[in-house]
Design a protein around this motif. Structure first.
Motif, mmCIF file in Angstrom:
data_model
loop_
_atom_site.group_PDB
_atom_site.id
_atom_site.type_symbol
_atom_site.label_atom_id
_atom_site.label_comp_id
_atom_site.label_asym_id
_atom_site.label_seq_id
_atom_site.Cartn_x
_atom_site.Cartn_y
_atom_site.Cartn_z
ATOM 1 N N SER A 1 0.832 -1.206 0.000
ATOM 2 C CA SER A 1 0.000 0.000 0.000
ATOM 3 C C SER A 1 0.860 1.247 0.000
ATOM 4 O O SER A 1 0.561 2.217 -0.697
ATOM 5 N N THR A 2 1.944 1.200 0.740
ATOM 6 C CA THR A 2 2.795 2.388 0.732
ATOM 7 C C THR A 2 3.518 2.531 -0.590
ATOM 8 O O THR A 2 3.765 3.640 -1.062
ATOM 9 N N ALA A 3 3.833 1.407 -1.173
ATOM 10 C CA ALA A 3 4.551 1.484 -2.443
ATOM 11 C C ALA A 3 3.676 2.029 -3.556
ATOM 12 O O ALA A 3 4.119 2.816 -4.385
ATOM 13 N N THR A 4 2.438 1.609 -3.554
ATOM 14 C CA THR A 4 1.530 2.033 -4.631
ATOM 15 C C THR A 4 0.597 3.119 -4.158
ATOM 16 O O THR A 4 -0.539 3.211 -4.601
ATOM 17 N N CYS A 5 1.086 3.926 -3.297
ATOM 18 C CA CYS A 5 0.224 4.974 -2.753
ATOM 19 C C CYS A 5 -0.291 5.902 -3.830
ATOM 20 O O CYS A 5 -1.397 6.400 -3.793
ATOM 21 N N HIS A 6 0.521 6.162 -4.845
ATOM 22 C CA HIS A 6 0.144 7.134 -5.868
ATOM 23 C C HIS A 6 -0.729 6.515 -6.952
ATOM 24 O O HIS A 6 -1.291 7.198 -7.765
ATOM 25 N N ASN A 7 -0.799 5.191 -6.961
ATOM 26 C CA ASN A 7 -1.548 4.501 -8.006
ATOM 27 C C ASN A 7 -3.044 4.796 -7.889
ATOM 28 O O ASN A 7 -3.540 5.111 -6.818
ATOM 29 N N ARG A 8 -3.733 4.639 -8.999
ATOM 30 C CA ARG A 8 -5.160 4.935 -8.943
ATOM 31 C C ARG A 8 -5.925 3.872 -8.197
ATOM 32 O O ARG A 8 -7.022 4.071 -7.738
ATOM 33 N N THR A 9 -5.356 2.668 -8.104
ATOM 34 C CA THR A 9 -6.028 1.637 -7.320
ATOM 35 C C THR A 9 -5.719 1.752 -5.850
ATOM 36 O O THR A 9 -6.168 0.954 -5.055
ATOM 37 N N SER A 10 -4.922 2.742 -5.533
ATOM 38 C CA SER A 10 -4.523 2.833 -4.132
ATOM 39 C C SER A 10 -5.709 3.185 -3.254
ATOM 40 O O SER A 10 -5.738 2.858 -2.079
ATOM 41 N N SER B 1 -5.090 -16.490 11.997
ATOM 42 C CA SER B 1 -3.691 -16.103 12.058
ATOM 43 C C SER B 1 -3.621 -14.600 11.960
ATOM 44 O O SER B 1 -3.923 -14.036 10.900
ATOM 45 N N PRO B 2 -3.283 -13.945 13.043
ATOM 46 C CA PRO B 2 -3.379 -12.484 13.076
ATOM 47 C C PRO B 2 -2.427 -11.800 12.102
ATOM 48 O O PRO B 2 -2.529 -10.607 11.873
ATOM 49 N N SER B 3 -1.561 -12.520 11.544
ATOM 50 C CA SER B 3 -0.631 -11.854 10.637
ATOM 51 C C SER B 3 -1.195 -11.707 9.223
ATOM 52 O O SER B 3 -0.515 -11.251 8.328
ATOM 53 N N MET B 4 -2.408 -12.103 9.086
ATOM 54 C CA MET B 4 -2.952 -12.041 7.729
ATOM 55 C C MET B 4 -3.894 -10.861 7.582
ATOM 56 O O MET B 4 -4.558 -10.456 8.516
ATOM 57 N N SER B 5 -3.935 -10.363 6.474
ATOM 58 C CA SER B 5 -4.948 -9.335 6.195
ATOM 59 C C SER B 5 -5.427 -9.527 4.754
ATOM 60 O O SER B 5 -4.830 -10.226 3.967
ATOM 61 N N VAL B 6 -6.462 -8.889 4.515
ATOM 62 C CA VAL B 6 -7.086 -9.089 3.210
ATOM 63 C C VAL B 6 -6.697 -7.960 2.277
ATOM 64 O O VAL B 6 -6.607 -6.802 2.673
ATOM 65 N N LEU B 7 -6.448 -8.324 1.120
ATOM 66 C CA LEU B 7 -6.068 -7.313 0.147
ATOM 67 C C LEU B 7 -6.749 -7.668 -1.164
ATOM 68 O O LEU B 7 -6.928 -8.829 -1.476
ATOM 69 N N THR B 8 -7.124 -6.705 -1.868
ATOM 70 C CA THR B 8 -7.775 -7.021 -3.129
ATOM 71 C C THR B 8 -6.790 -7.681 -4.075
ATOM 72 O O THR B 8 -5.669 -7.247 -4.248
#
Lengths: 164, 453
Positions: B394-403, B422-429
């Motif tokens: 997310s930080t890397a593609t902050c400027h992207n339009r899908t950000s 597992s708390p280390s997981m999160s969901v990402l599109t």
């Protein structure tokens, strides 16, 4: 001639939004009606898929025609054809098929002996193209191509969004 | 169209003052002016000399007398020499005596004219184009002279009017030759005929040119060049003559307009259709037809690929109605400014709502069966990944339009502290991940097999 083209592109954004909203709404309607008819479509898979394909395609064209409005000759012709098809579809599908075949056969018998020129081929492709002279036909073709292109891009974006 | 030769038209115009032919205007001009000499250009020295030698008592009166009374000439413009012959045949019968008398006076003058003309022609010789042009003009002068003198010079003309279709002038010549030069028939007639043939050929070639070819107009009007003409390919006093290659026919004007409109529209189409570097109209039409077929095929294919995705339409439509088509189009739309500008504010909140619902569902499913949960996520276009990776992306593609999508997903997950097993997981599109890949076919297959919650 450049003015005509710029006017056409200015309306493109409006057409795109209108088409997208209409199309999505009709897709939702289709999904709901599909759910209602059969929870499991495993038994009739082939035909079912074809029917759904056709329905989605028709929904797309109808949405586009309505988004364009009755301003254009081809959109009017398309809406008229869809309405007729819906009416005939409601009455009896078999009868419709038979009449189609008869009509095609009759056309073949009375067929024009000369080979179809390019303008005739274009008339078949563009809805409502039969009753236009060449000059108007070219104009309608330009607008139709533009609307088809927007339709394709919107549908593609929706597909990407949904399936991914 | 003008089936008949110009000379025939001249004949007609002599008798029908209402016809619109150059020759007639020529003659009208002459008659109105009633001064023959000043109208001649300097080319016509010979004719000047000829005509000045004659005394025209009253050029108008024979002209006035002639057309209505004597000559029941047919008004149609057929160019048969037979008709011409008929004309000449009829005149002696229909002439009244007084007219004949008047004609006879002028007959002598015309005969003198004719003789001088013939001598000039014989001396000039045949063949040169310029001389042919001059000869073409001369007979027209002669024609006018005939008009002046009345058309009674016809006693011996009939037999010699067997020249051919375009030979009214030639017929006249022959008539003159026969009528006036009785003695020297053999040689002179031969030379006359020789003269007439190249003359006929020369006459025909400009006549064969397009309607309104300047050659003919130049030839016809040089003798009358004084009156209204300025330039060489002149627009004389007759009906407006278009430039070379065009026509004043209303049909051709309409045709030209239609062709121009079609060309305009073809140019506009050329901009729309890709690969439109064809200059030929036919191949351009082929391209257009192929492109329309291709677009329609694409719509059909896209409608087929919709079948599995109907499940996920509902949240999308909910978003749509509130965002007015913003988010769903935003991702793939290059110029999708419409949604961003209008409803950009609502984007985050509604996304959060739908994602909260999704999250709860995923949590529930994960409790029962991990596999179905994963499948459900994939159907939604989501996947599980470690939070660290998510934040990195997310930080890397902050400027992207899908950000916008990523940002709305990631912080929400972190804030919720929602506990997947597992708390280390999160969901990402998945979308953000597969943007680079560009294809969604593999995912589509999985989506098709998702069991609906």
């Amino acid at each position: 001639m450049a003015s005509k083209h710029t006017i056409a592109t200015r309306h493109a954004q409006g057409i795109r939004a209108r088409f997208a909203s209409r199309f999505l709404r009709s897709l939702l309607r289709l999904r709901r009606s599909g759910n209602r008819f059969g929870g499991s479509q495993s038994n009739d898979e082939g035909i079912g898929k074809r029917i759904r394909t056709d329905r989605i395609k028709i929904a797309a064209y109808a949405a586009m025609a309505r988004a364009v409005g009755p301003r254009r000759s081809w959109s009017r012709a398309l809406l008229f054809k869809l309405r007729n098809r819906a009416r005939i579809h409601g009455v009896s599908r078999k009868r419709c098929l038979v009449s189609e075949k008869k009509r095609v056969a009759r056309n073949k018998v009375v067929a024009i002996s000369r080979e179809p020129s390019r303008a005739d081929t274009l008339r078949k492709l563009v809805p409502g193209g039969d009753s236009m002279d060449t000059c108007v036909l070219l104009e309608e073709t330009a607008h139709y191509i533009k609307c088809l292109a927007t339709q394709v891009t919107v549908m593609q974006s929706i597909a990407d969004r949904l399936l991914l | 169209m003008r089936p008949c030769s110009r000379e025939m038209q001249g004949m007609n115009s002599l008798l029908n003052p209402s016809s619109q032919i150059p020759l007639q205007d020529l003659q009208n001009q002459q008659i109105q002016n009633s001064h023959f000499d000043p109208n001649l250009s300097s080319n016509e020295d010979f004719l000047e000399q000829m005509l000045s030698s004659c005394s025209w008592a009253d050029p108008k009166s024979p002209w006035d007398l002639n057309p209505p009374t004597n000559l029941p000439f047919p008004t149609n413009n057929s160019s048969s020499s037979a008709k011409h012959r008929d004309l000449f045949n009829e005149t002696p019968s229909s002439n009244s005596d007084s007219n004949n008398v008047g004609f006879r006076n002028n007959f002598d003058e015309s005969v003198i004219l004719a003789s001088k003309l013939r001598q000039h022609q014989i001396s000039c010789g045949n063949g040169a184009a310029v001389s042919d042009a001059a000869k073409m003009m001369l007979p027209q002068q002669l024609l006018m002279a005939v008009a002046r003198g009345g058309l009674s010079l016809n006693d011996d003309i009939d037999g010699s009017l067997s020249q051919g279709g375009d030979g009214s002038i030639q017929g006249l010549f022959n008539g003159f030759g026969a009528g006036s030069m009785n003695g020297t028939d053999g040689a002179s007639n031969q030379s006359m005929q020789h003269f007439n043939h190249p003359q006929g050929g020369a006459m025909q070639s400009p006549n064969l040119g397009a309607q309104g070819a300047p050659a003919t107009t130049a030839v016809m009007n040089q003798p009358q060049a004084s009156g209204s003409n300025g330039g060489a390919p002149a627009q004389p006093r007759q009906r407006v003559r278009a430039r070379r290659g065009q026509a004043t026919d209303p049909h051709s004007i309409a045709e030209r307009l239609r062709r121009e409109r079609i060309a305009e529209r073809m140019k506009a189409l050329q901009e729309l259709v890709p690969n439109a570097n064809k200059t030929d109209k036919a191949s351009m039409l082929d391209e257009i037809i192929d492109y329309v077929k291709f677009l329609q095929l694409q719509v059909k294919v896209l409608s087929m690929s919709r079948l599995g995705g109907a499940a996920a339409v509902a949240p999308l439509v909910a978003d749509m109605s509130s965002e007015a088509g913003g988010d769903c189009i935003q991702a793939n739309d290059n110029g999708g400014s419409l949604a961003r500008t209008t409803n950009g504010n609502q984007t985050a909140s509604t996304n959060d709502n739908s994602l909260t619902v999704t999250e709860h569902q995923v949590a529930k499913m994960m409790e029962e069966d991990m596999g179905t949960a994963m499948q459900y996520l994939q159907g939604k276009g989501l996947c599980l990944m470690p939070i660290s990776l998510a934040t990195a992306i997310s930080t890397a593609t902050c400027h992207n339009r899908t950000s916008g999508i990523i940002n709305s997903h990631a912080p929400m997950h972190q804030s919720n502290g929602e506990g997947p097993t597992s708390p280390s997981m999160s969901v990402l599109t998945v979308q953000s991940m597969t943007m680079g890949n560009g294809g969604g076919d593999g995912v589509a297959k999985d989506a098709a097999s998702v069991s609906k919650p």
